[in-house]
Design a protein around this motif. Structure first.
Motif, PDB file in Angstrom:
ATOM      1  N   ARG A 293      -1.914  -3.959  -3.533  1.00 26.30           N
ATOM      2  CA  ARG A 293      -1.221  -2.936  -2.742  1.00 26.30           C
ATOM      3  C   ARG A 293      -1.271  -1.627  -3.516  1.00 26.30           C
ATOM      4  NH1 ARG A 293       4.329  -4.622  -2.453  1.00 26.30           N
ATOM      5  NH2 ARG A 293       4.580  -3.140  -0.779  1.00 26.30           N
ATOM      6  N   THR A 294      -1.760  -0.580  -2.889  1.00 24.68           N
ATOM      7  CA  THR A 294      -1.836   0.724  -3.549  1.00 24.68           C
ATOM      8  C   THR A 294      -0.675   1.633  -3.164  1.00 24.68           C
ATOM      9  OG1 THR A 294      -3.305   1.558  -1.818  1.00 24.68           O
ATOM     10  CG2 THR A 294      -4.342   0.662  -3.822  1.00 24.68           C
ATOM     11  N   MET A 295       0.199   1.170  -2.260  1.00 25.39           N
ATOM     12  CA  MET A 295       1.420   1.892  -1.906  1.00 25.39           C
ATOM     13  C   MET A 295       2.584   0.911  -1.982  1.00 25.39           C
ATOM     14  SD  MET A 295       0.294   4.475   1.131  1.00 25.39           S
ATOM     15  CE  MET A 295       1.731   5.481   0.870  1.00 25.39           C
ATOM     16  N   ILE A 296       3.597   1.282  -2.786  1.00 27.97           N
ATOM     17  CA  ILE A 296       4.783   0.437  -2.929  1.00 27.97           C
ATOM     18  C   ILE A 296       6.042   1.286  -2.793  1.00 27.97           C
ATOM     19  CG2 ILE A 296       3.632  -1.330  -4.310  1.00 27.97           C
ATOM     20  CD1 ILE A 296       4.799  -0.088  -6.820  1.00 27.97           C
TER      21      ILE A 296
ATOM     22  N   ALA B 240       9.594   2.841  -3.904  1.00 28.41           N
ATOM     23  CA  ALA B 240      10.241   3.254  -5.154  1.00 28.41           C
ATOM     24  C   ALA B 240      11.670   2.726  -5.172  1.00 28.41           C
ATOM     25  CB  ALA B 240      10.203   4.771  -5.287  1.00 28.41           C
ATOM     26  N   ASP B 241      11.804   1.395  -5.235  1.00 28.84           N
ATOM     27  CA  ASP B 241      13.133   0.785  -5.193  1.00 28.84           C
ATOM     28  C   ASP B 241      13.437  -0.071  -6.424  1.00 28.84           C
ATOM     29  OD1 ASP B 241      11.499  -1.397  -4.770  1.00 28.84           O
ATOM     30  OD2 ASP B 241      12.301  -1.902  -2.799  1.00 28.84           O
ATOM     31  N   GLY B 242      12.522  -0.087  -7.390  1.00 35.48           N
ATOM     32  CA  GLY B 242      12.719  -0.890  -8.589  1.00 35.48           C
ATOM     33  C   GLY B 242      12.507  -2.375  -8.384  1.00 35.48           C
ATOM     34  N   LYS B 243      12.061  -2.754  -7.186  1.00 38.51           N
ATOM     35  CA  LYS B 243      11.829  -4.164  -6.872  1.00 38.51           C
ATOM     36  C   LYS B 243      10.406  -4.442  -6.410  1.00 38.51           C
ATOM     37  CE  LYS B 243      16.591  -4.699  -5.315  1.00 38.51           C
ATOM     38  NZ  LYS B 243      17.446  -4.958  -4.162  1.00 38.51           N
ATOM     39  N   ASP B 244       9.772  -3.438  -5.796  1.00 37.44           N
ATOM     40  CA  ASP B 244       8.452  -3.652  -5.198  1.00 37.44           C
ATOM     41  C   ASP B 244       7.392  -3.816  -6.282  1.00 37.44           C
ATOM     42  OD1 ASP B 244       6.938  -4.116  -2.985  1.00 37.44           O
ATOM     43  OD2 ASP B 244       6.919  -2.052  -2.268  1.00 37.44           O
ATOM     44  N   LEU B 245       6.419  -4.677  -6.002  1.00 37.88           N
ATOM     45  CA  LEU B 245       5.392  -5.026  -6.981  1.00 37.88           C
ATOM     46  C   LEU B 245       3.992  -4.780  -6.441  1.00 37.88           C
ATOM     47  CD1 LEU B 245       6.761  -8.553  -8.016  1.00 37.88           C
ATOM     48  CD2 LEU B 245       7.170  -6.378  -9.183  1.00 37.88           C
ATOM     49  N   SER B 246       3.080  -4.536  -7.372  1.00 35.45           N
ATOM     50  CA  SER B 246       1.651  -4.507  -7.071  1.00 35.45           C
ATOM     51  C   SER B 246       0.961  -5.391  -8.107  1.00 35.45           C
ATOM     52  CB  SER B 246       1.103  -3.078  -7.147  1.00 35.45           C
ATOM     53  OG  SER B 246      -0.286  -3.076  -6.872  1.00 35.45           O
ATOM     54  N   PHE B 247       0.073  -6.256  -7.646  1.00 38.12           N
ATOM     55  CA  PHE B 247      -0.661  -7.167  -8.519  1.00 38.12           C
ATOM     56  C   PHE B 247      -2.063  -6.605  -8.730  1.00 38.12           C
ATOM     57  CE2 PHE B 247       2.791  -9.556  -6.902  1.00 38.12           C
ATOM     58  CZ  PHE B 247       3.061 -10.557  -7.813  1.00 38.12           C
TER      59      PHE B 247
ATOM     60  N   ILE C 297       3.090   8.966  -8.541  1.00 38.48           N
ATOM     61  CA  ILE C 297       1.789   8.347  -8.800  1.00 38.48           C
ATOM     62  C   ILE C 297       1.882   7.501 -10.072  1.00 38.48           C
ATOM     63  CG2 ILE C 297      -0.647   8.787  -9.289  1.00 38.48           C
ATOM     64  CD1 ILE C 297       0.008   9.826  -6.579  1.00 38.48           C
ATOM     65  N   ILE C 298       1.456   6.254  -9.952  1.00 39.49           N
ATOM     66  CA  ILE C 298       1.405   5.329 -11.093  1.00 39.49           C
ATOM     67  C   ILE C 298      -0.071   5.065 -11.386  1.00 39.49           C
ATOM     68  CG2 ILE C 298       1.990   3.028 -11.927  1.00 39.49           C
ATOM     69  CD1 ILE C 298       4.257   3.043  -9.772  1.00 39.49           C
ATOM     70  N   THR C 299      -0.469   5.270 -12.628  1.00 37.46           N
ATOM     71  CA  THR C 299      -1.842   4.998 -13.045  1.00 37.46           C
ATOM     72  C   THR C 299      -1.840   3.866 -14.059  1.00 37.46           C
ATOM     73  OG1 THR C 299      -2.413   7.332 -12.756  1.00 37.46           O
ATOM     74  CG2 THR C 299      -3.955   5.989 -14.027  1.00 37.46           C
ATOM     75  N   VAL C 300      -2.563   2.807 -13.756  1.00 37.87           N
ATOM     76  CA  VAL C 300      -2.694   1.669 -14.666  1.00 37.87           C
ATOM     77  C   VAL C 300      -4.125   1.666 -15.182  1.00 37.87           C
ATOM     78  CG1 VAL C 300      -2.554  -0.832 -14.912  1.00 37.87           C
ATOM     79  CG2 VAL C 300      -0.965   0.365 -13.401  1.00 37.87           C
TER      80      VAL C 300
ATOM     81  N   GLU D   5     -13.794   1.304 -19.303  1.00 39.48           N
ATOM     82  CA  GLU D   5     -12.427   1.051 -18.823  1.00 39.48           C
ATOM     83  C   GLU D   5     -12.329   1.148 -17.307  1.00 39.48           C
ATOM     84  OE1 GLU D   5     -10.148   5.315 -19.067  1.00 39.48           O
ATOM     85  OE2 GLU D   5     -10.318   4.197 -20.925  1.00 39.48           O
ATOM     86  N   ALA D   6     -11.213   0.648 -16.785  1.00 35.48           N
ATOM     87  CA  ALA D   6     -10.954   0.686 -15.338  1.00 35.48           C
ATOM     88  C   ALA D   6      -9.557   1.258 -15.111  1.00 35.48           C
ATOM     89  CB  ALA D   6     -11.060  -0.707 -14.739  1.00 35.48           C
ATOM     90  N   ARG D   7      -9.395   1.978 -14.014  1.00 35.89           N
ATOM     91  CA  ARG D   7      -8.093   2.550 -13.632  1.00 35.89           C
ATOM     92  C   ARG D   7      -7.793   2.233 -12.181  1.00 35.89           C
ATOM     93  NH1 ARG D   7      -8.829   8.099 -16.682  1.00 35.89           N
ATOM     94  NH2 ARG D   7      -7.978   7.395 -18.662  1.00 35.89           N
ATOM     95  N   VAL D   8      -6.490   2.100 -11.924  1.00 36.24           N
ATOM     96  CA  VAL D   8      -6.009   1.895 -10.575  1.00 36.24           C
ATOM     97  C   VAL D   8      -4.869   2.869 -10.353  1.00 36.24           C
ATOM     98  CG1 VAL D   8      -4.771   0.308  -9.046  1.00 36.24           C
ATOM     99  CG2 VAL D   8      -6.625  -0.535 -10.431  1.00 36.24           C
ATOM    100  N   ILE D   9      -4.864   3.492  -9.168  1.00 38.89           N
ATOM    101  CA  ILE D   9      -3.787   4.410  -8.784  1.00 38.89           C
ATOM    102  C   ILE D   9      -2.914   3.712  -7.737  1.00 38.89           C
ATOM    103  CG2 ILE D   9      -3.230   6.645  -7.746  1.00 38.89           C
ATOM    104  CD1 ILE D   9      -4.745   7.015 -10.320  1.00 38.89           C
TER     105      ILE D   9
END
Length: 114
Positions: free
Chosen positions: A13-16, A18-25, A94-97, A106-110
């Motif tokens: 999931r690239t959109m989550i 902002a509730d401190g509970k939602d996750l992206s794998f 925006i969260i960048t991993v 390297e690889a990045r995910v937004i």
């Protein structure tokens, strides 16, 4: 496959929220120049994050790997590793991993948290 040359990262999931509970794998694959996953690789992958979120856990599917789930470093198992990202409870954005491994591109995910 060819020789391992890069990491490829994809988020379920690239959109989550902002509730401190939602996750992206985020699944990280070790691939060759053709983009084919290189099986039987076990490179050490280092994860980092920028933005309003945190890496909650990492894993690789290897039941004999005793690395703590909270570690930001994880050896790939058969060419795969996983990072679980959680949104911030207060701040959206925006969260960048980023996934890095010595000798590999390297690889990045937004991920957008809103």
């Amino acid at each position: 496959t060819g020789e391992a040359t890069m990491l490829e990262a994809t988020a379920d999931r690239t959109m989550i929220k902002a509730d401190g509970k939602d996750l992206s794998f985020i699944t990280v694959k070790i691939t060759d120049n053709e983009g084919l996953m290189v099986p039987r690789t076990n490179n050490l992958i280092k994860f980092s994050i920028e933005g309003p979120g945190e890496i909650l856990a990492t894993d690789n599917g290897d039941q004999t790997d005793m690395t703590s789930f909270t570690s930001l470093e994880r050896k790939a198992f058969n060419g795969l590793a996983l990072a679980i990202v959680r949104s911030d409870a207060v701040k959206a954005g925006i969260i960048t991993v980023t996934a890095r491994s010595a000798g590999l591109k390297e690889a990045r995910v937004i991920i957008v948290s809103q």
